[in-house]
Design a protein around this motif. Structure first.
Motif, mmCIF file in Angstrom:
data_model
loop_
_atom_site.group_PDB
_atom_site.id
_atom_site.type_symbol
_atom_site.label_atom_id
_atom_site.label_comp_id
_atom_site.label_asym_id
_atom_site.label_seq_id
_atom_site.Cartn_x
_atom_site.Cartn_y
_atom_site.Cartn_z
ATOM 1 N N LYS A 2 -10.680 -8.814 -6.715
ATOM 2 C CA LYS A 2 -9.532 -8.932 -7.605
ATOM 3 C C LYS A 2 -8.493 -9.859 -6.994
ATOM 4 C CE LYS A 2 -10.020 -4.291 -9.603
ATOM 5 N NZ LYS A 2 -9.347 -2.991 -9.861
ATOM 6 N N GLU A 3 -7.672 -10.426 -7.858
ATOM 7 C CA GLU A 3 -6.542 -11.240 -7.408
ATOM 8 C C GLU A 3 -5.246 -10.564 -7.825
ATOM 9 O OE1 GLU A 3 -8.041 -15.889 -7.344
ATOM 10 O OE2 GLU A 3 -6.346 -15.279 -8.583
ATOM 11 N N ARG A 4 -4.275 -10.574 -6.907
ATOM 12 C CA ARG A 4 -2.967 -10.000 -7.190
ATOM 13 C C ARG A 4 -1.899 -10.927 -6.631
ATOM 14 N NH1 ARG A 4 -6.367 -5.930 -5.590
ATOM 15 N NH2 ARG A 4 -6.444 -4.025 -6.858
ATOM 16 N N PRO A 5 -0.694 -10.938 -7.223
ATOM 17 C CA PRO A 5 0.400 -11.730 -6.658
ATOM 18 C C PRO A 5 1.060 -10.990 -5.506
ATOM 19 C CG PRO A 5 1.137 -10.624 -8.638
ATOM 20 C CD PRO A 5 -0.334 -10.304 -8.511
ATOM 21 N N ILE A 6 1.669 -11.738 -4.591
ATOM 22 C CA ILE A 6 2.439 -11.162 -3.500
ATOM 23 C C ILE A 6 3.588 -12.110 -3.183
ATOM 24 C CG2 ILE A 6 0.991 -12.205 -1.690
ATOM 25 C CD1 ILE A 6 1.470 -9.600 -0.047
ATOM 26 N N LEU A 7 4.772 -11.556 -2.940
ATOM 27 C CA LEU A 7 5.964 -12.357 -2.680
ATOM 28 C C LEU A 7 6.164 -12.561 -1.180
ATOM 29 C CD1 LEU A 7 6.441 -11.254 -5.614
ATOM 30 C CD2 LEU A 7 8.883 -11.316 -5.105
ATOM 31 N N PHE A 8 6.558 -13.790 -0.814
ATOM 32 C CA PHE A 8 6.944 -14.090 0.558
ATOM 33 C C PHE A 8 8.216 -14.926 0.556
ATOM 34 C CE2 PHE A 8 2.412 -13.227 1.503
ATOM 35 C CZ PHE A 8 2.556 -12.440 2.629
ATOM 36 N N ALA A 27 6.260 -1.344 3.151
ATOM 37 C CA ALA A 27 6.503 0.095 3.112
ATOM 38 C C ALA A 27 5.724 0.744 1.975
ATOM 39 C CB ALA A 27 7.991 0.371 2.955
ATOM 40 N N ILE A 28 5.181 1.928 2.243
ATOM 41 C CA ILE A 28 4.508 2.711 1.215
ATOM 42 C C ILE A 28 5.578 3.446 0.420
ATOM 43 C CG2 ILE A 28 2.904 4.599 0.768
ATOM 44 C CD1 ILE A 28 1.478 3.877 3.360
ATOM 45 N N LYS A 29 5.643 3.174 -0.868
ATOM 46 C CA LYS A 29 6.705 3.744 -1.714
ATOM 47 C C LYS A 29 6.087 4.404 -2.943
ATOM 48 C CE LYS A 29 10.064 0.203 -0.386
ATOM 49 N NZ LYS A 29 10.965 -0.868 -0.862
ATOM 50 N N VAL A 57 -4.399 4.386 -2.748
ATOM 51 C CA VAL A 57 -5.067 3.105 -2.916
ATOM 52 C C VAL A 57 -4.031 2.015 -2.659
ATOM 53 C CG1 VAL A 57 -6.250 1.569 -4.511
ATOM 54 C CG2 VAL A 57 -6.727 4.016 -4.560
ATOM 55 N N CYS A 58 -4.342 1.087 -1.791
ATOM 56 C CA CYS A 58 -3.390 0.035 -1.439
ATOM 57 C C CYS A 58 -3.096 -0.836 -2.659
ATOM 58 C CB CYS A 58 -3.959 -0.823 -0.309
ATOM 59 S SG CYS A 58 -2.845 -2.158 0.192
ATOM 60 N N PRO A 59 -1.830 -0.999 -3.031
ATOM 61 C CA PRO A 59 -1.477 -1.801 -4.205
ATOM 62 C C PRO A 59 -1.690 -3.296 -3.996
ATOM 63 C CG PRO A 59 0.506 -1.122 -3.061
ATOM 64 C CD PRO A 59 -0.632 -0.397 -2.395
ATOM 65 N N TYR A 60 -1.891 -3.700 -2.746
ATOM 66 C CA TYR A 60 -2.097 -5.120 -2.465
ATOM 67 C C TYR A 60 -3.573 -5.501 -2.482
ATOM 68 C CZ TYR A 60 2.696 -4.436 -1.149
ATOM 69 O OH TYR A 60 4.027 -4.093 -1.191
ATOM 70 N N GLY A 61 -4.455 -4.505 -2.574
ATOM 71 C CA GLY A 61 -5.875 -4.793 -2.655
ATOM 72 C C GLY A 61 -6.650 -4.229 -1.482
ATOM 73 N N TRP A 208 1.811 -0.163 4.761
ATOM 74 C CA TRP A 208 0.519 -0.822 4.633
ATOM 75 C C TRP A 208 0.506 -1.998 5.593
ATOM 76 C CZ3 TRP A 208 -3.070 1.715 2.255
ATOM 77 C CH2 TRP A 208 -2.764 2.532 1.161
ATOM 78 N N VAL A 209 -0.556 -2.153 6.334
ATOM 79 C CA VAL A 209 -0.743 -3.318 7.194
ATOM 80 C C VAL A 209 -1.893 -4.124 6.580
ATOM 81 C CG1 VAL A 209 -1.161 -4.173 9.517
ATOM 82 C CG2 VAL A 209 -0.037 -1.957 9.178
ATOM 83 N N VAL A 210 -1.560 -5.257 6.009
ATOM 84 C CA VAL A 210 -2.546 -6.076 5.305
ATOM 85 C C VAL A 210 -2.783 -7.350 6.118
ATOM 86 C CG1 VAL A 210 -3.102 -7.273 3.151
ATOM 87 C CG2 VAL A 210 -1.728 -5.169 3.093
#
Length: 220
Positions: A2-8, A27-29, A57-61, A208-210
């Protein structure tokens, strides 16, 4: 996959492009009850590998999923009134983190207004990441342990030689001066606080450590 967006932020985008940043902590929220109390660092969930973390389940994938980076950007000034979703995909784009440009036939006449990363469409994104590891841990895990040096350097902090036989660490790009740290953990703490605030550090949240690798620079 899957592909997801992430902000930096801009500094972290530059760190990714330079190959200095290969991990992000988020942070896990809200943190589930079964992770344990803030005072209990022994909870086994912090060492779980990729996939389903207990009931989280990690929201970042997960391993093998992809993240497309959202960053601050600008289109041409003549389309400042046009919403991001309505822009033509042929529009030239300026990436504010480093001045990189995307041009697909049209040249930018005058850079327009700065557009926030949250409003970046998928087609504008120039950085694609692949997740290689996901785990859960406490934010301050590894404090004072030299074996953990590389894990915090991988957050994108700078290791700078100051000409006196010593290396110092900086949370951001900088020349020798204020903000020098001998321990990379301290530079990492400064970086976290700058983004998330002092209170977030003091509560030592579960994160989460991604870990990821950059697959391509699509434009620029």
């Amino acid at each position: 996959m899957k592909e997801r967006p992430i902000l930096f932020t801009g500094p972290m985008v530059r760190a990714i492009l330079e190959g200095r940043k290969t991990v992000t902590r988020r942070a896990i929220k809200p943190p589930p009850d079964f992770l344990g109390s803030m005072a209990d660092p022994t909870t086994p969930f912090k060492t779980l590998g990729a996939g389903l973390h207990g009931q989280i389940v990690c929201p970042y994938g997960q391993l093998g999923d992809r993240l497309w980076v959202r960053e601050s950007w600008a289109a041409d000034a003549q389309v400042d009134a046009v919403a991001p979703r309505d822009l033509s995909q042929g529009e030239p784009i300026l990436y504010l983190a480093d001045g990189g440009a995307r041009q697909t036939g049209c040249s930018m006449i005058t850079p327009g207004k700065a557009r926030p990363s949250i409003h970046m469409p998928r087609w504008v994104s120039r950085i694609l990441l692949e997740i290689v590891s996901v785990r859960v841990e406490r934010l301050q895990d590894g404090d004072g342990e030299t074996a953990f040096e590389s894990r915090y350097i991988a957050e994108g902090i700078n290791r700078i030689h100051h000409g006196d036989g010593e290396y110092y660490y900086h949370a951001f790009e900088s020349e020798p001066g204020p903000g020098n740290w001998i321990d990379p953990f301290d530079a990492w703490r400064e970086l976290w606080v700058s983004v998330n605030g002092v209170d977030s550090w003091a509560t030592n949240p579960w994160v989460w450590v991604v870990e990821f690798k950059r697959l391509e620079v699509a434009h620029g």
